[in-house]
Design an enzyme around this catalytic site. Structure first.
Site, short mmCIF file in Angstrom:
data_model
loop_
_atom_site.label_atom_id
_atom_site.label_comp_id
_atom_site.label_asym_id
_atom_site.label_seq_id
_atom_site.Cartn_x
_atom_site.Cartn_y
_atom_site.Cartn_z
CG ASP A 1 -1.72 1.27 1.34
OD1 ASP A 1 -2.66 1.42 0.53
OD2 ASP A 1 -1.40 2.12 2.20
CD GLU B 1 -2.60 2.31 -3.18
OE1 GLU B 1 -3.72 2.81 -3.05
OE2 GLU B 1 -1.63 2.59 -2.43
#
Length: 578
Positions: free
Chosen positions: A520, A575
């Protein structure tokens, strides 16, 4: 002549030291790079460590630095040439990034040289730098060709006051001969094919080489000094609290800013000082608690523990171990408790891991909201009620959000407080292991939404200020805080942070059976600006230069290579938001 060896570089004592214009403060050199003898013994010059200090001078909206070369010593003429070359190199490398915010650098009377530092990333890292400058020495007098010297920096090291506040920084410059360059800076694999395929990238050839060199040196350091990547990334087997065969406990923590460390809990009636840790090298602390009569365990499964830190200011702090495997909020408590997790019959996997899919069909899911009921759902609910539906829909992969423990539920798991603990909201750790095991029986692989881009700013039950300082795992000062997320930012150039994060990845794979990760917030990791207020047009220049946090980039390279090497069956996804 004394010679210290680190990272296969021959480091001889320092010949240049810059004055630190701060009174009432002290610092200790990082033992991992230089010994105290480095300040006192005369040295040869062709392989040199240059240490210099950067006092922090704050004006209202900027950070400035002043450097002054120390002109003492019989070898100053040689020193001055290299120092001037260093400043010239810095000035050339920074020329394209000049801004109004800058500093004056003086080199032994040669006058100021502009060297801009941007406020968002005031600790500038040169990395492997070219061009090299000739080494002016006896070789020329002997009619030999001059030896070429290539410089590069370590990550900045923080200088702290007695109160634990950051007051400045120092860097170490390693300079090595070009003859050693080949063995230390290998060719980037397949770089020529990349540049042939896209000639527009040729401008950034040195960036690729520098980045690969940073990755290579971290990896080689681990192999040479830590017993290899396999051992280094299993540090969760030695840090935290671990049972010996005879029932005794070995406890180990990294708290570089602590004055003293203790262990307390149910086992000693919460006496905060009865079990002190022993201070070891490099900020580590160890404690051994022997077993009781007849092998009675000193700390039982399910009992509560706390690490007690005496800070540099004398404050007594109660903390959860960064390596804690289970934390929970019980009753009306606002903060989480560290609970020693050692079940007498641990969960054992019953199903084989499915083969890595050739193509992924990913079902992103959150265990806590995977139910129509008006309450936080459980691992058991997901296993029995959600997994069959995911399989029937034709998915072959699930990506689990909000697994790493997070005190703030509304953060959707993105404000992590305990990195090695599965969230207790949904049930005990064995229930998560069962969930993954059952998914495997259905031919479904499971990815963890791993959050290594930042950490919660909680200190009572998080990593923040674990040792009483604002650094340790994070950058100190503004660089260590994400302005939009109100969270802490890791210091990826710190050796113990690398140990912690790489071991964390290995833990989730080997302890729980995850089949890979979705990293992330990679945009925030890659850039000093964290993507805040920045638009990406696709121009290559936006992905190179001073805005890139190359420590974070090197960490991601090492992490990805480690996973692919040790667990080639795993999948890694980044991401990024552009």
């Amino acid at each position: 002549m004394r010679k210290e060896s680190y990272s296969n570089l021959e480091l001889l004592n320092t010949v240049i030291e810059v004055n630190l214009s701060l009174k009432g403060y002290h610092h200790q050199s990082d033992k991992a790079f230089i010994k105290k003898e480095a300040y006192t013994k005369p040295l040869r010059f062709n392989k040199t460590v240059i240490i210099f200090n950067l006092p922090m001078l704050r004006n209202e909206d900027n950070v400035a630095y002043r450097l002054r070369a120390n002109s003492e010593g019989s070898g100053f003429k040689k020193q001055h040439r290299v120092w001037s070359g260093l400043l010239g190199m810095l000035s050339r490398n920074a020329a394209a990034e000049r801004t109004a915010t800058g500093c004056d650098v003086t080199s032994g009377g040669r006058g100021p040289v502009s060297f801009p530092f941007l406020e968002k990333w005031p600790l500038y890292r040169v990395g492997w730098a070219a061009p090299a400058w000739p080494y002016p020495g006896d070789r020329e007098k002997e009619g030999k060709s001059p030896e070429f010297v290539l410089p590069f920096f370590t990550s900045p090291k923080c200088i702290k006051s007695r109160e634990g506040n950051a007051v400045g920084y120092f860097l170490v410059l390693w300079s090595i001969s070009a003859a050693k360059m080949a063995s230390l800076n290998p060719t980037v694999p397949e770089l020529h094919r990349l540049l042939e395929g896209d000639p527009h990238l040729t401008t950034f050839k040195q960036d690729f080489e520098r980045r690969y060199a940073a990755f290579y040196h971290i990896w080689k350091n681990i192999e040479d000094n830590e017993g290899g990547i396999n051992k280094f990334t299993r540090s969760y087997q030695t840090f935290g609290v671990h049972r010996f065969v005879d029932g005794g406990l070995l406890c180990k923590e990294w708290a570089p800013g602590a004055e003293a460390v203790f262990l307390t809990g149910d086992f000693n009636n919460w006496n905060p000082f009865s079990h002190p840790y022993k201070k070891m090298d490099f900020g580590k602390w160890e404690l051994f608690i022997p077993s009781g009569p007849d092998g009675v365990k000193p700390v039982s499964h399910g009992s509560k523990l706390k690490v007690v830190i005496r800070s540099q200011t004398g404050e007594i702090l109660y903390r959860i171990s960064p390596w804690a495997r289970y934390v929970a909020r019980q009753g009306t408590n606002v903060t989480y408790d560290w609970i020693h997790w050692e079940p007498p019959i641990p969960y054992r996997r019953r199903h084989p891991v499915p083969k890595k899919p050739k193509s992924l069909r990913i079902y992103e899911s959150h265990v806590g909201i995977a139910s129509p009921e008006g309450k936080i759902a459980s691992y058991k609910n997901f296993t029995h009620n959600v997994l069959p539906k995911v399989k029937d829909l034709g998915y072959n992969c699930i990506q689990l959000m909000a697994i790493m423990e997070h005190a703030y539920y509304a953060s959707f798991g993105y404000q992590v407080t305990s990195f090695f603990a599965a969230s207790s909201r949904y049930g005990p750790p064995d229930d998560l292991k069962e969930l993954i095991d059952v998914a495997h029986s259905m031919g479904i692989v499971v990815l963890l939404d791993v959050v290594h881009s930042h950490a919660s700013s909680n200190s009572e039950d998080g990593l923040n200020k674990f040792d009483g300082t604002d650094s340790a795992f994070f950058h100190s000062g503004p660089r260590g805080t994400h302005s939009l997320w109100d969270s802490r930012l890791f210091d990826y150039g710190n050796w113990e942070v690398l140990r912690f994060l790489l071991s964390n990845l290995r833990w989730w794979i080997e302890e729980y059976g995850f089949d890979g990760f979705r990293f992330d917030g990679v945009t925030s990791m890659l850039y000093h600006h964290h993507g805040i207020g920045v638009g990406f047009s696709g121009d290559y220049s936006e992905y190179f230069g001073m805005q890139v946090d190359e420590d974070a980039l090197a960490y991601l390279m090492v992490a990805n290579h480690m996973i692919n090497l040790l667990h080639p069956e795993c999948t890694t996804i980044a991401e990024v938001i552009f």
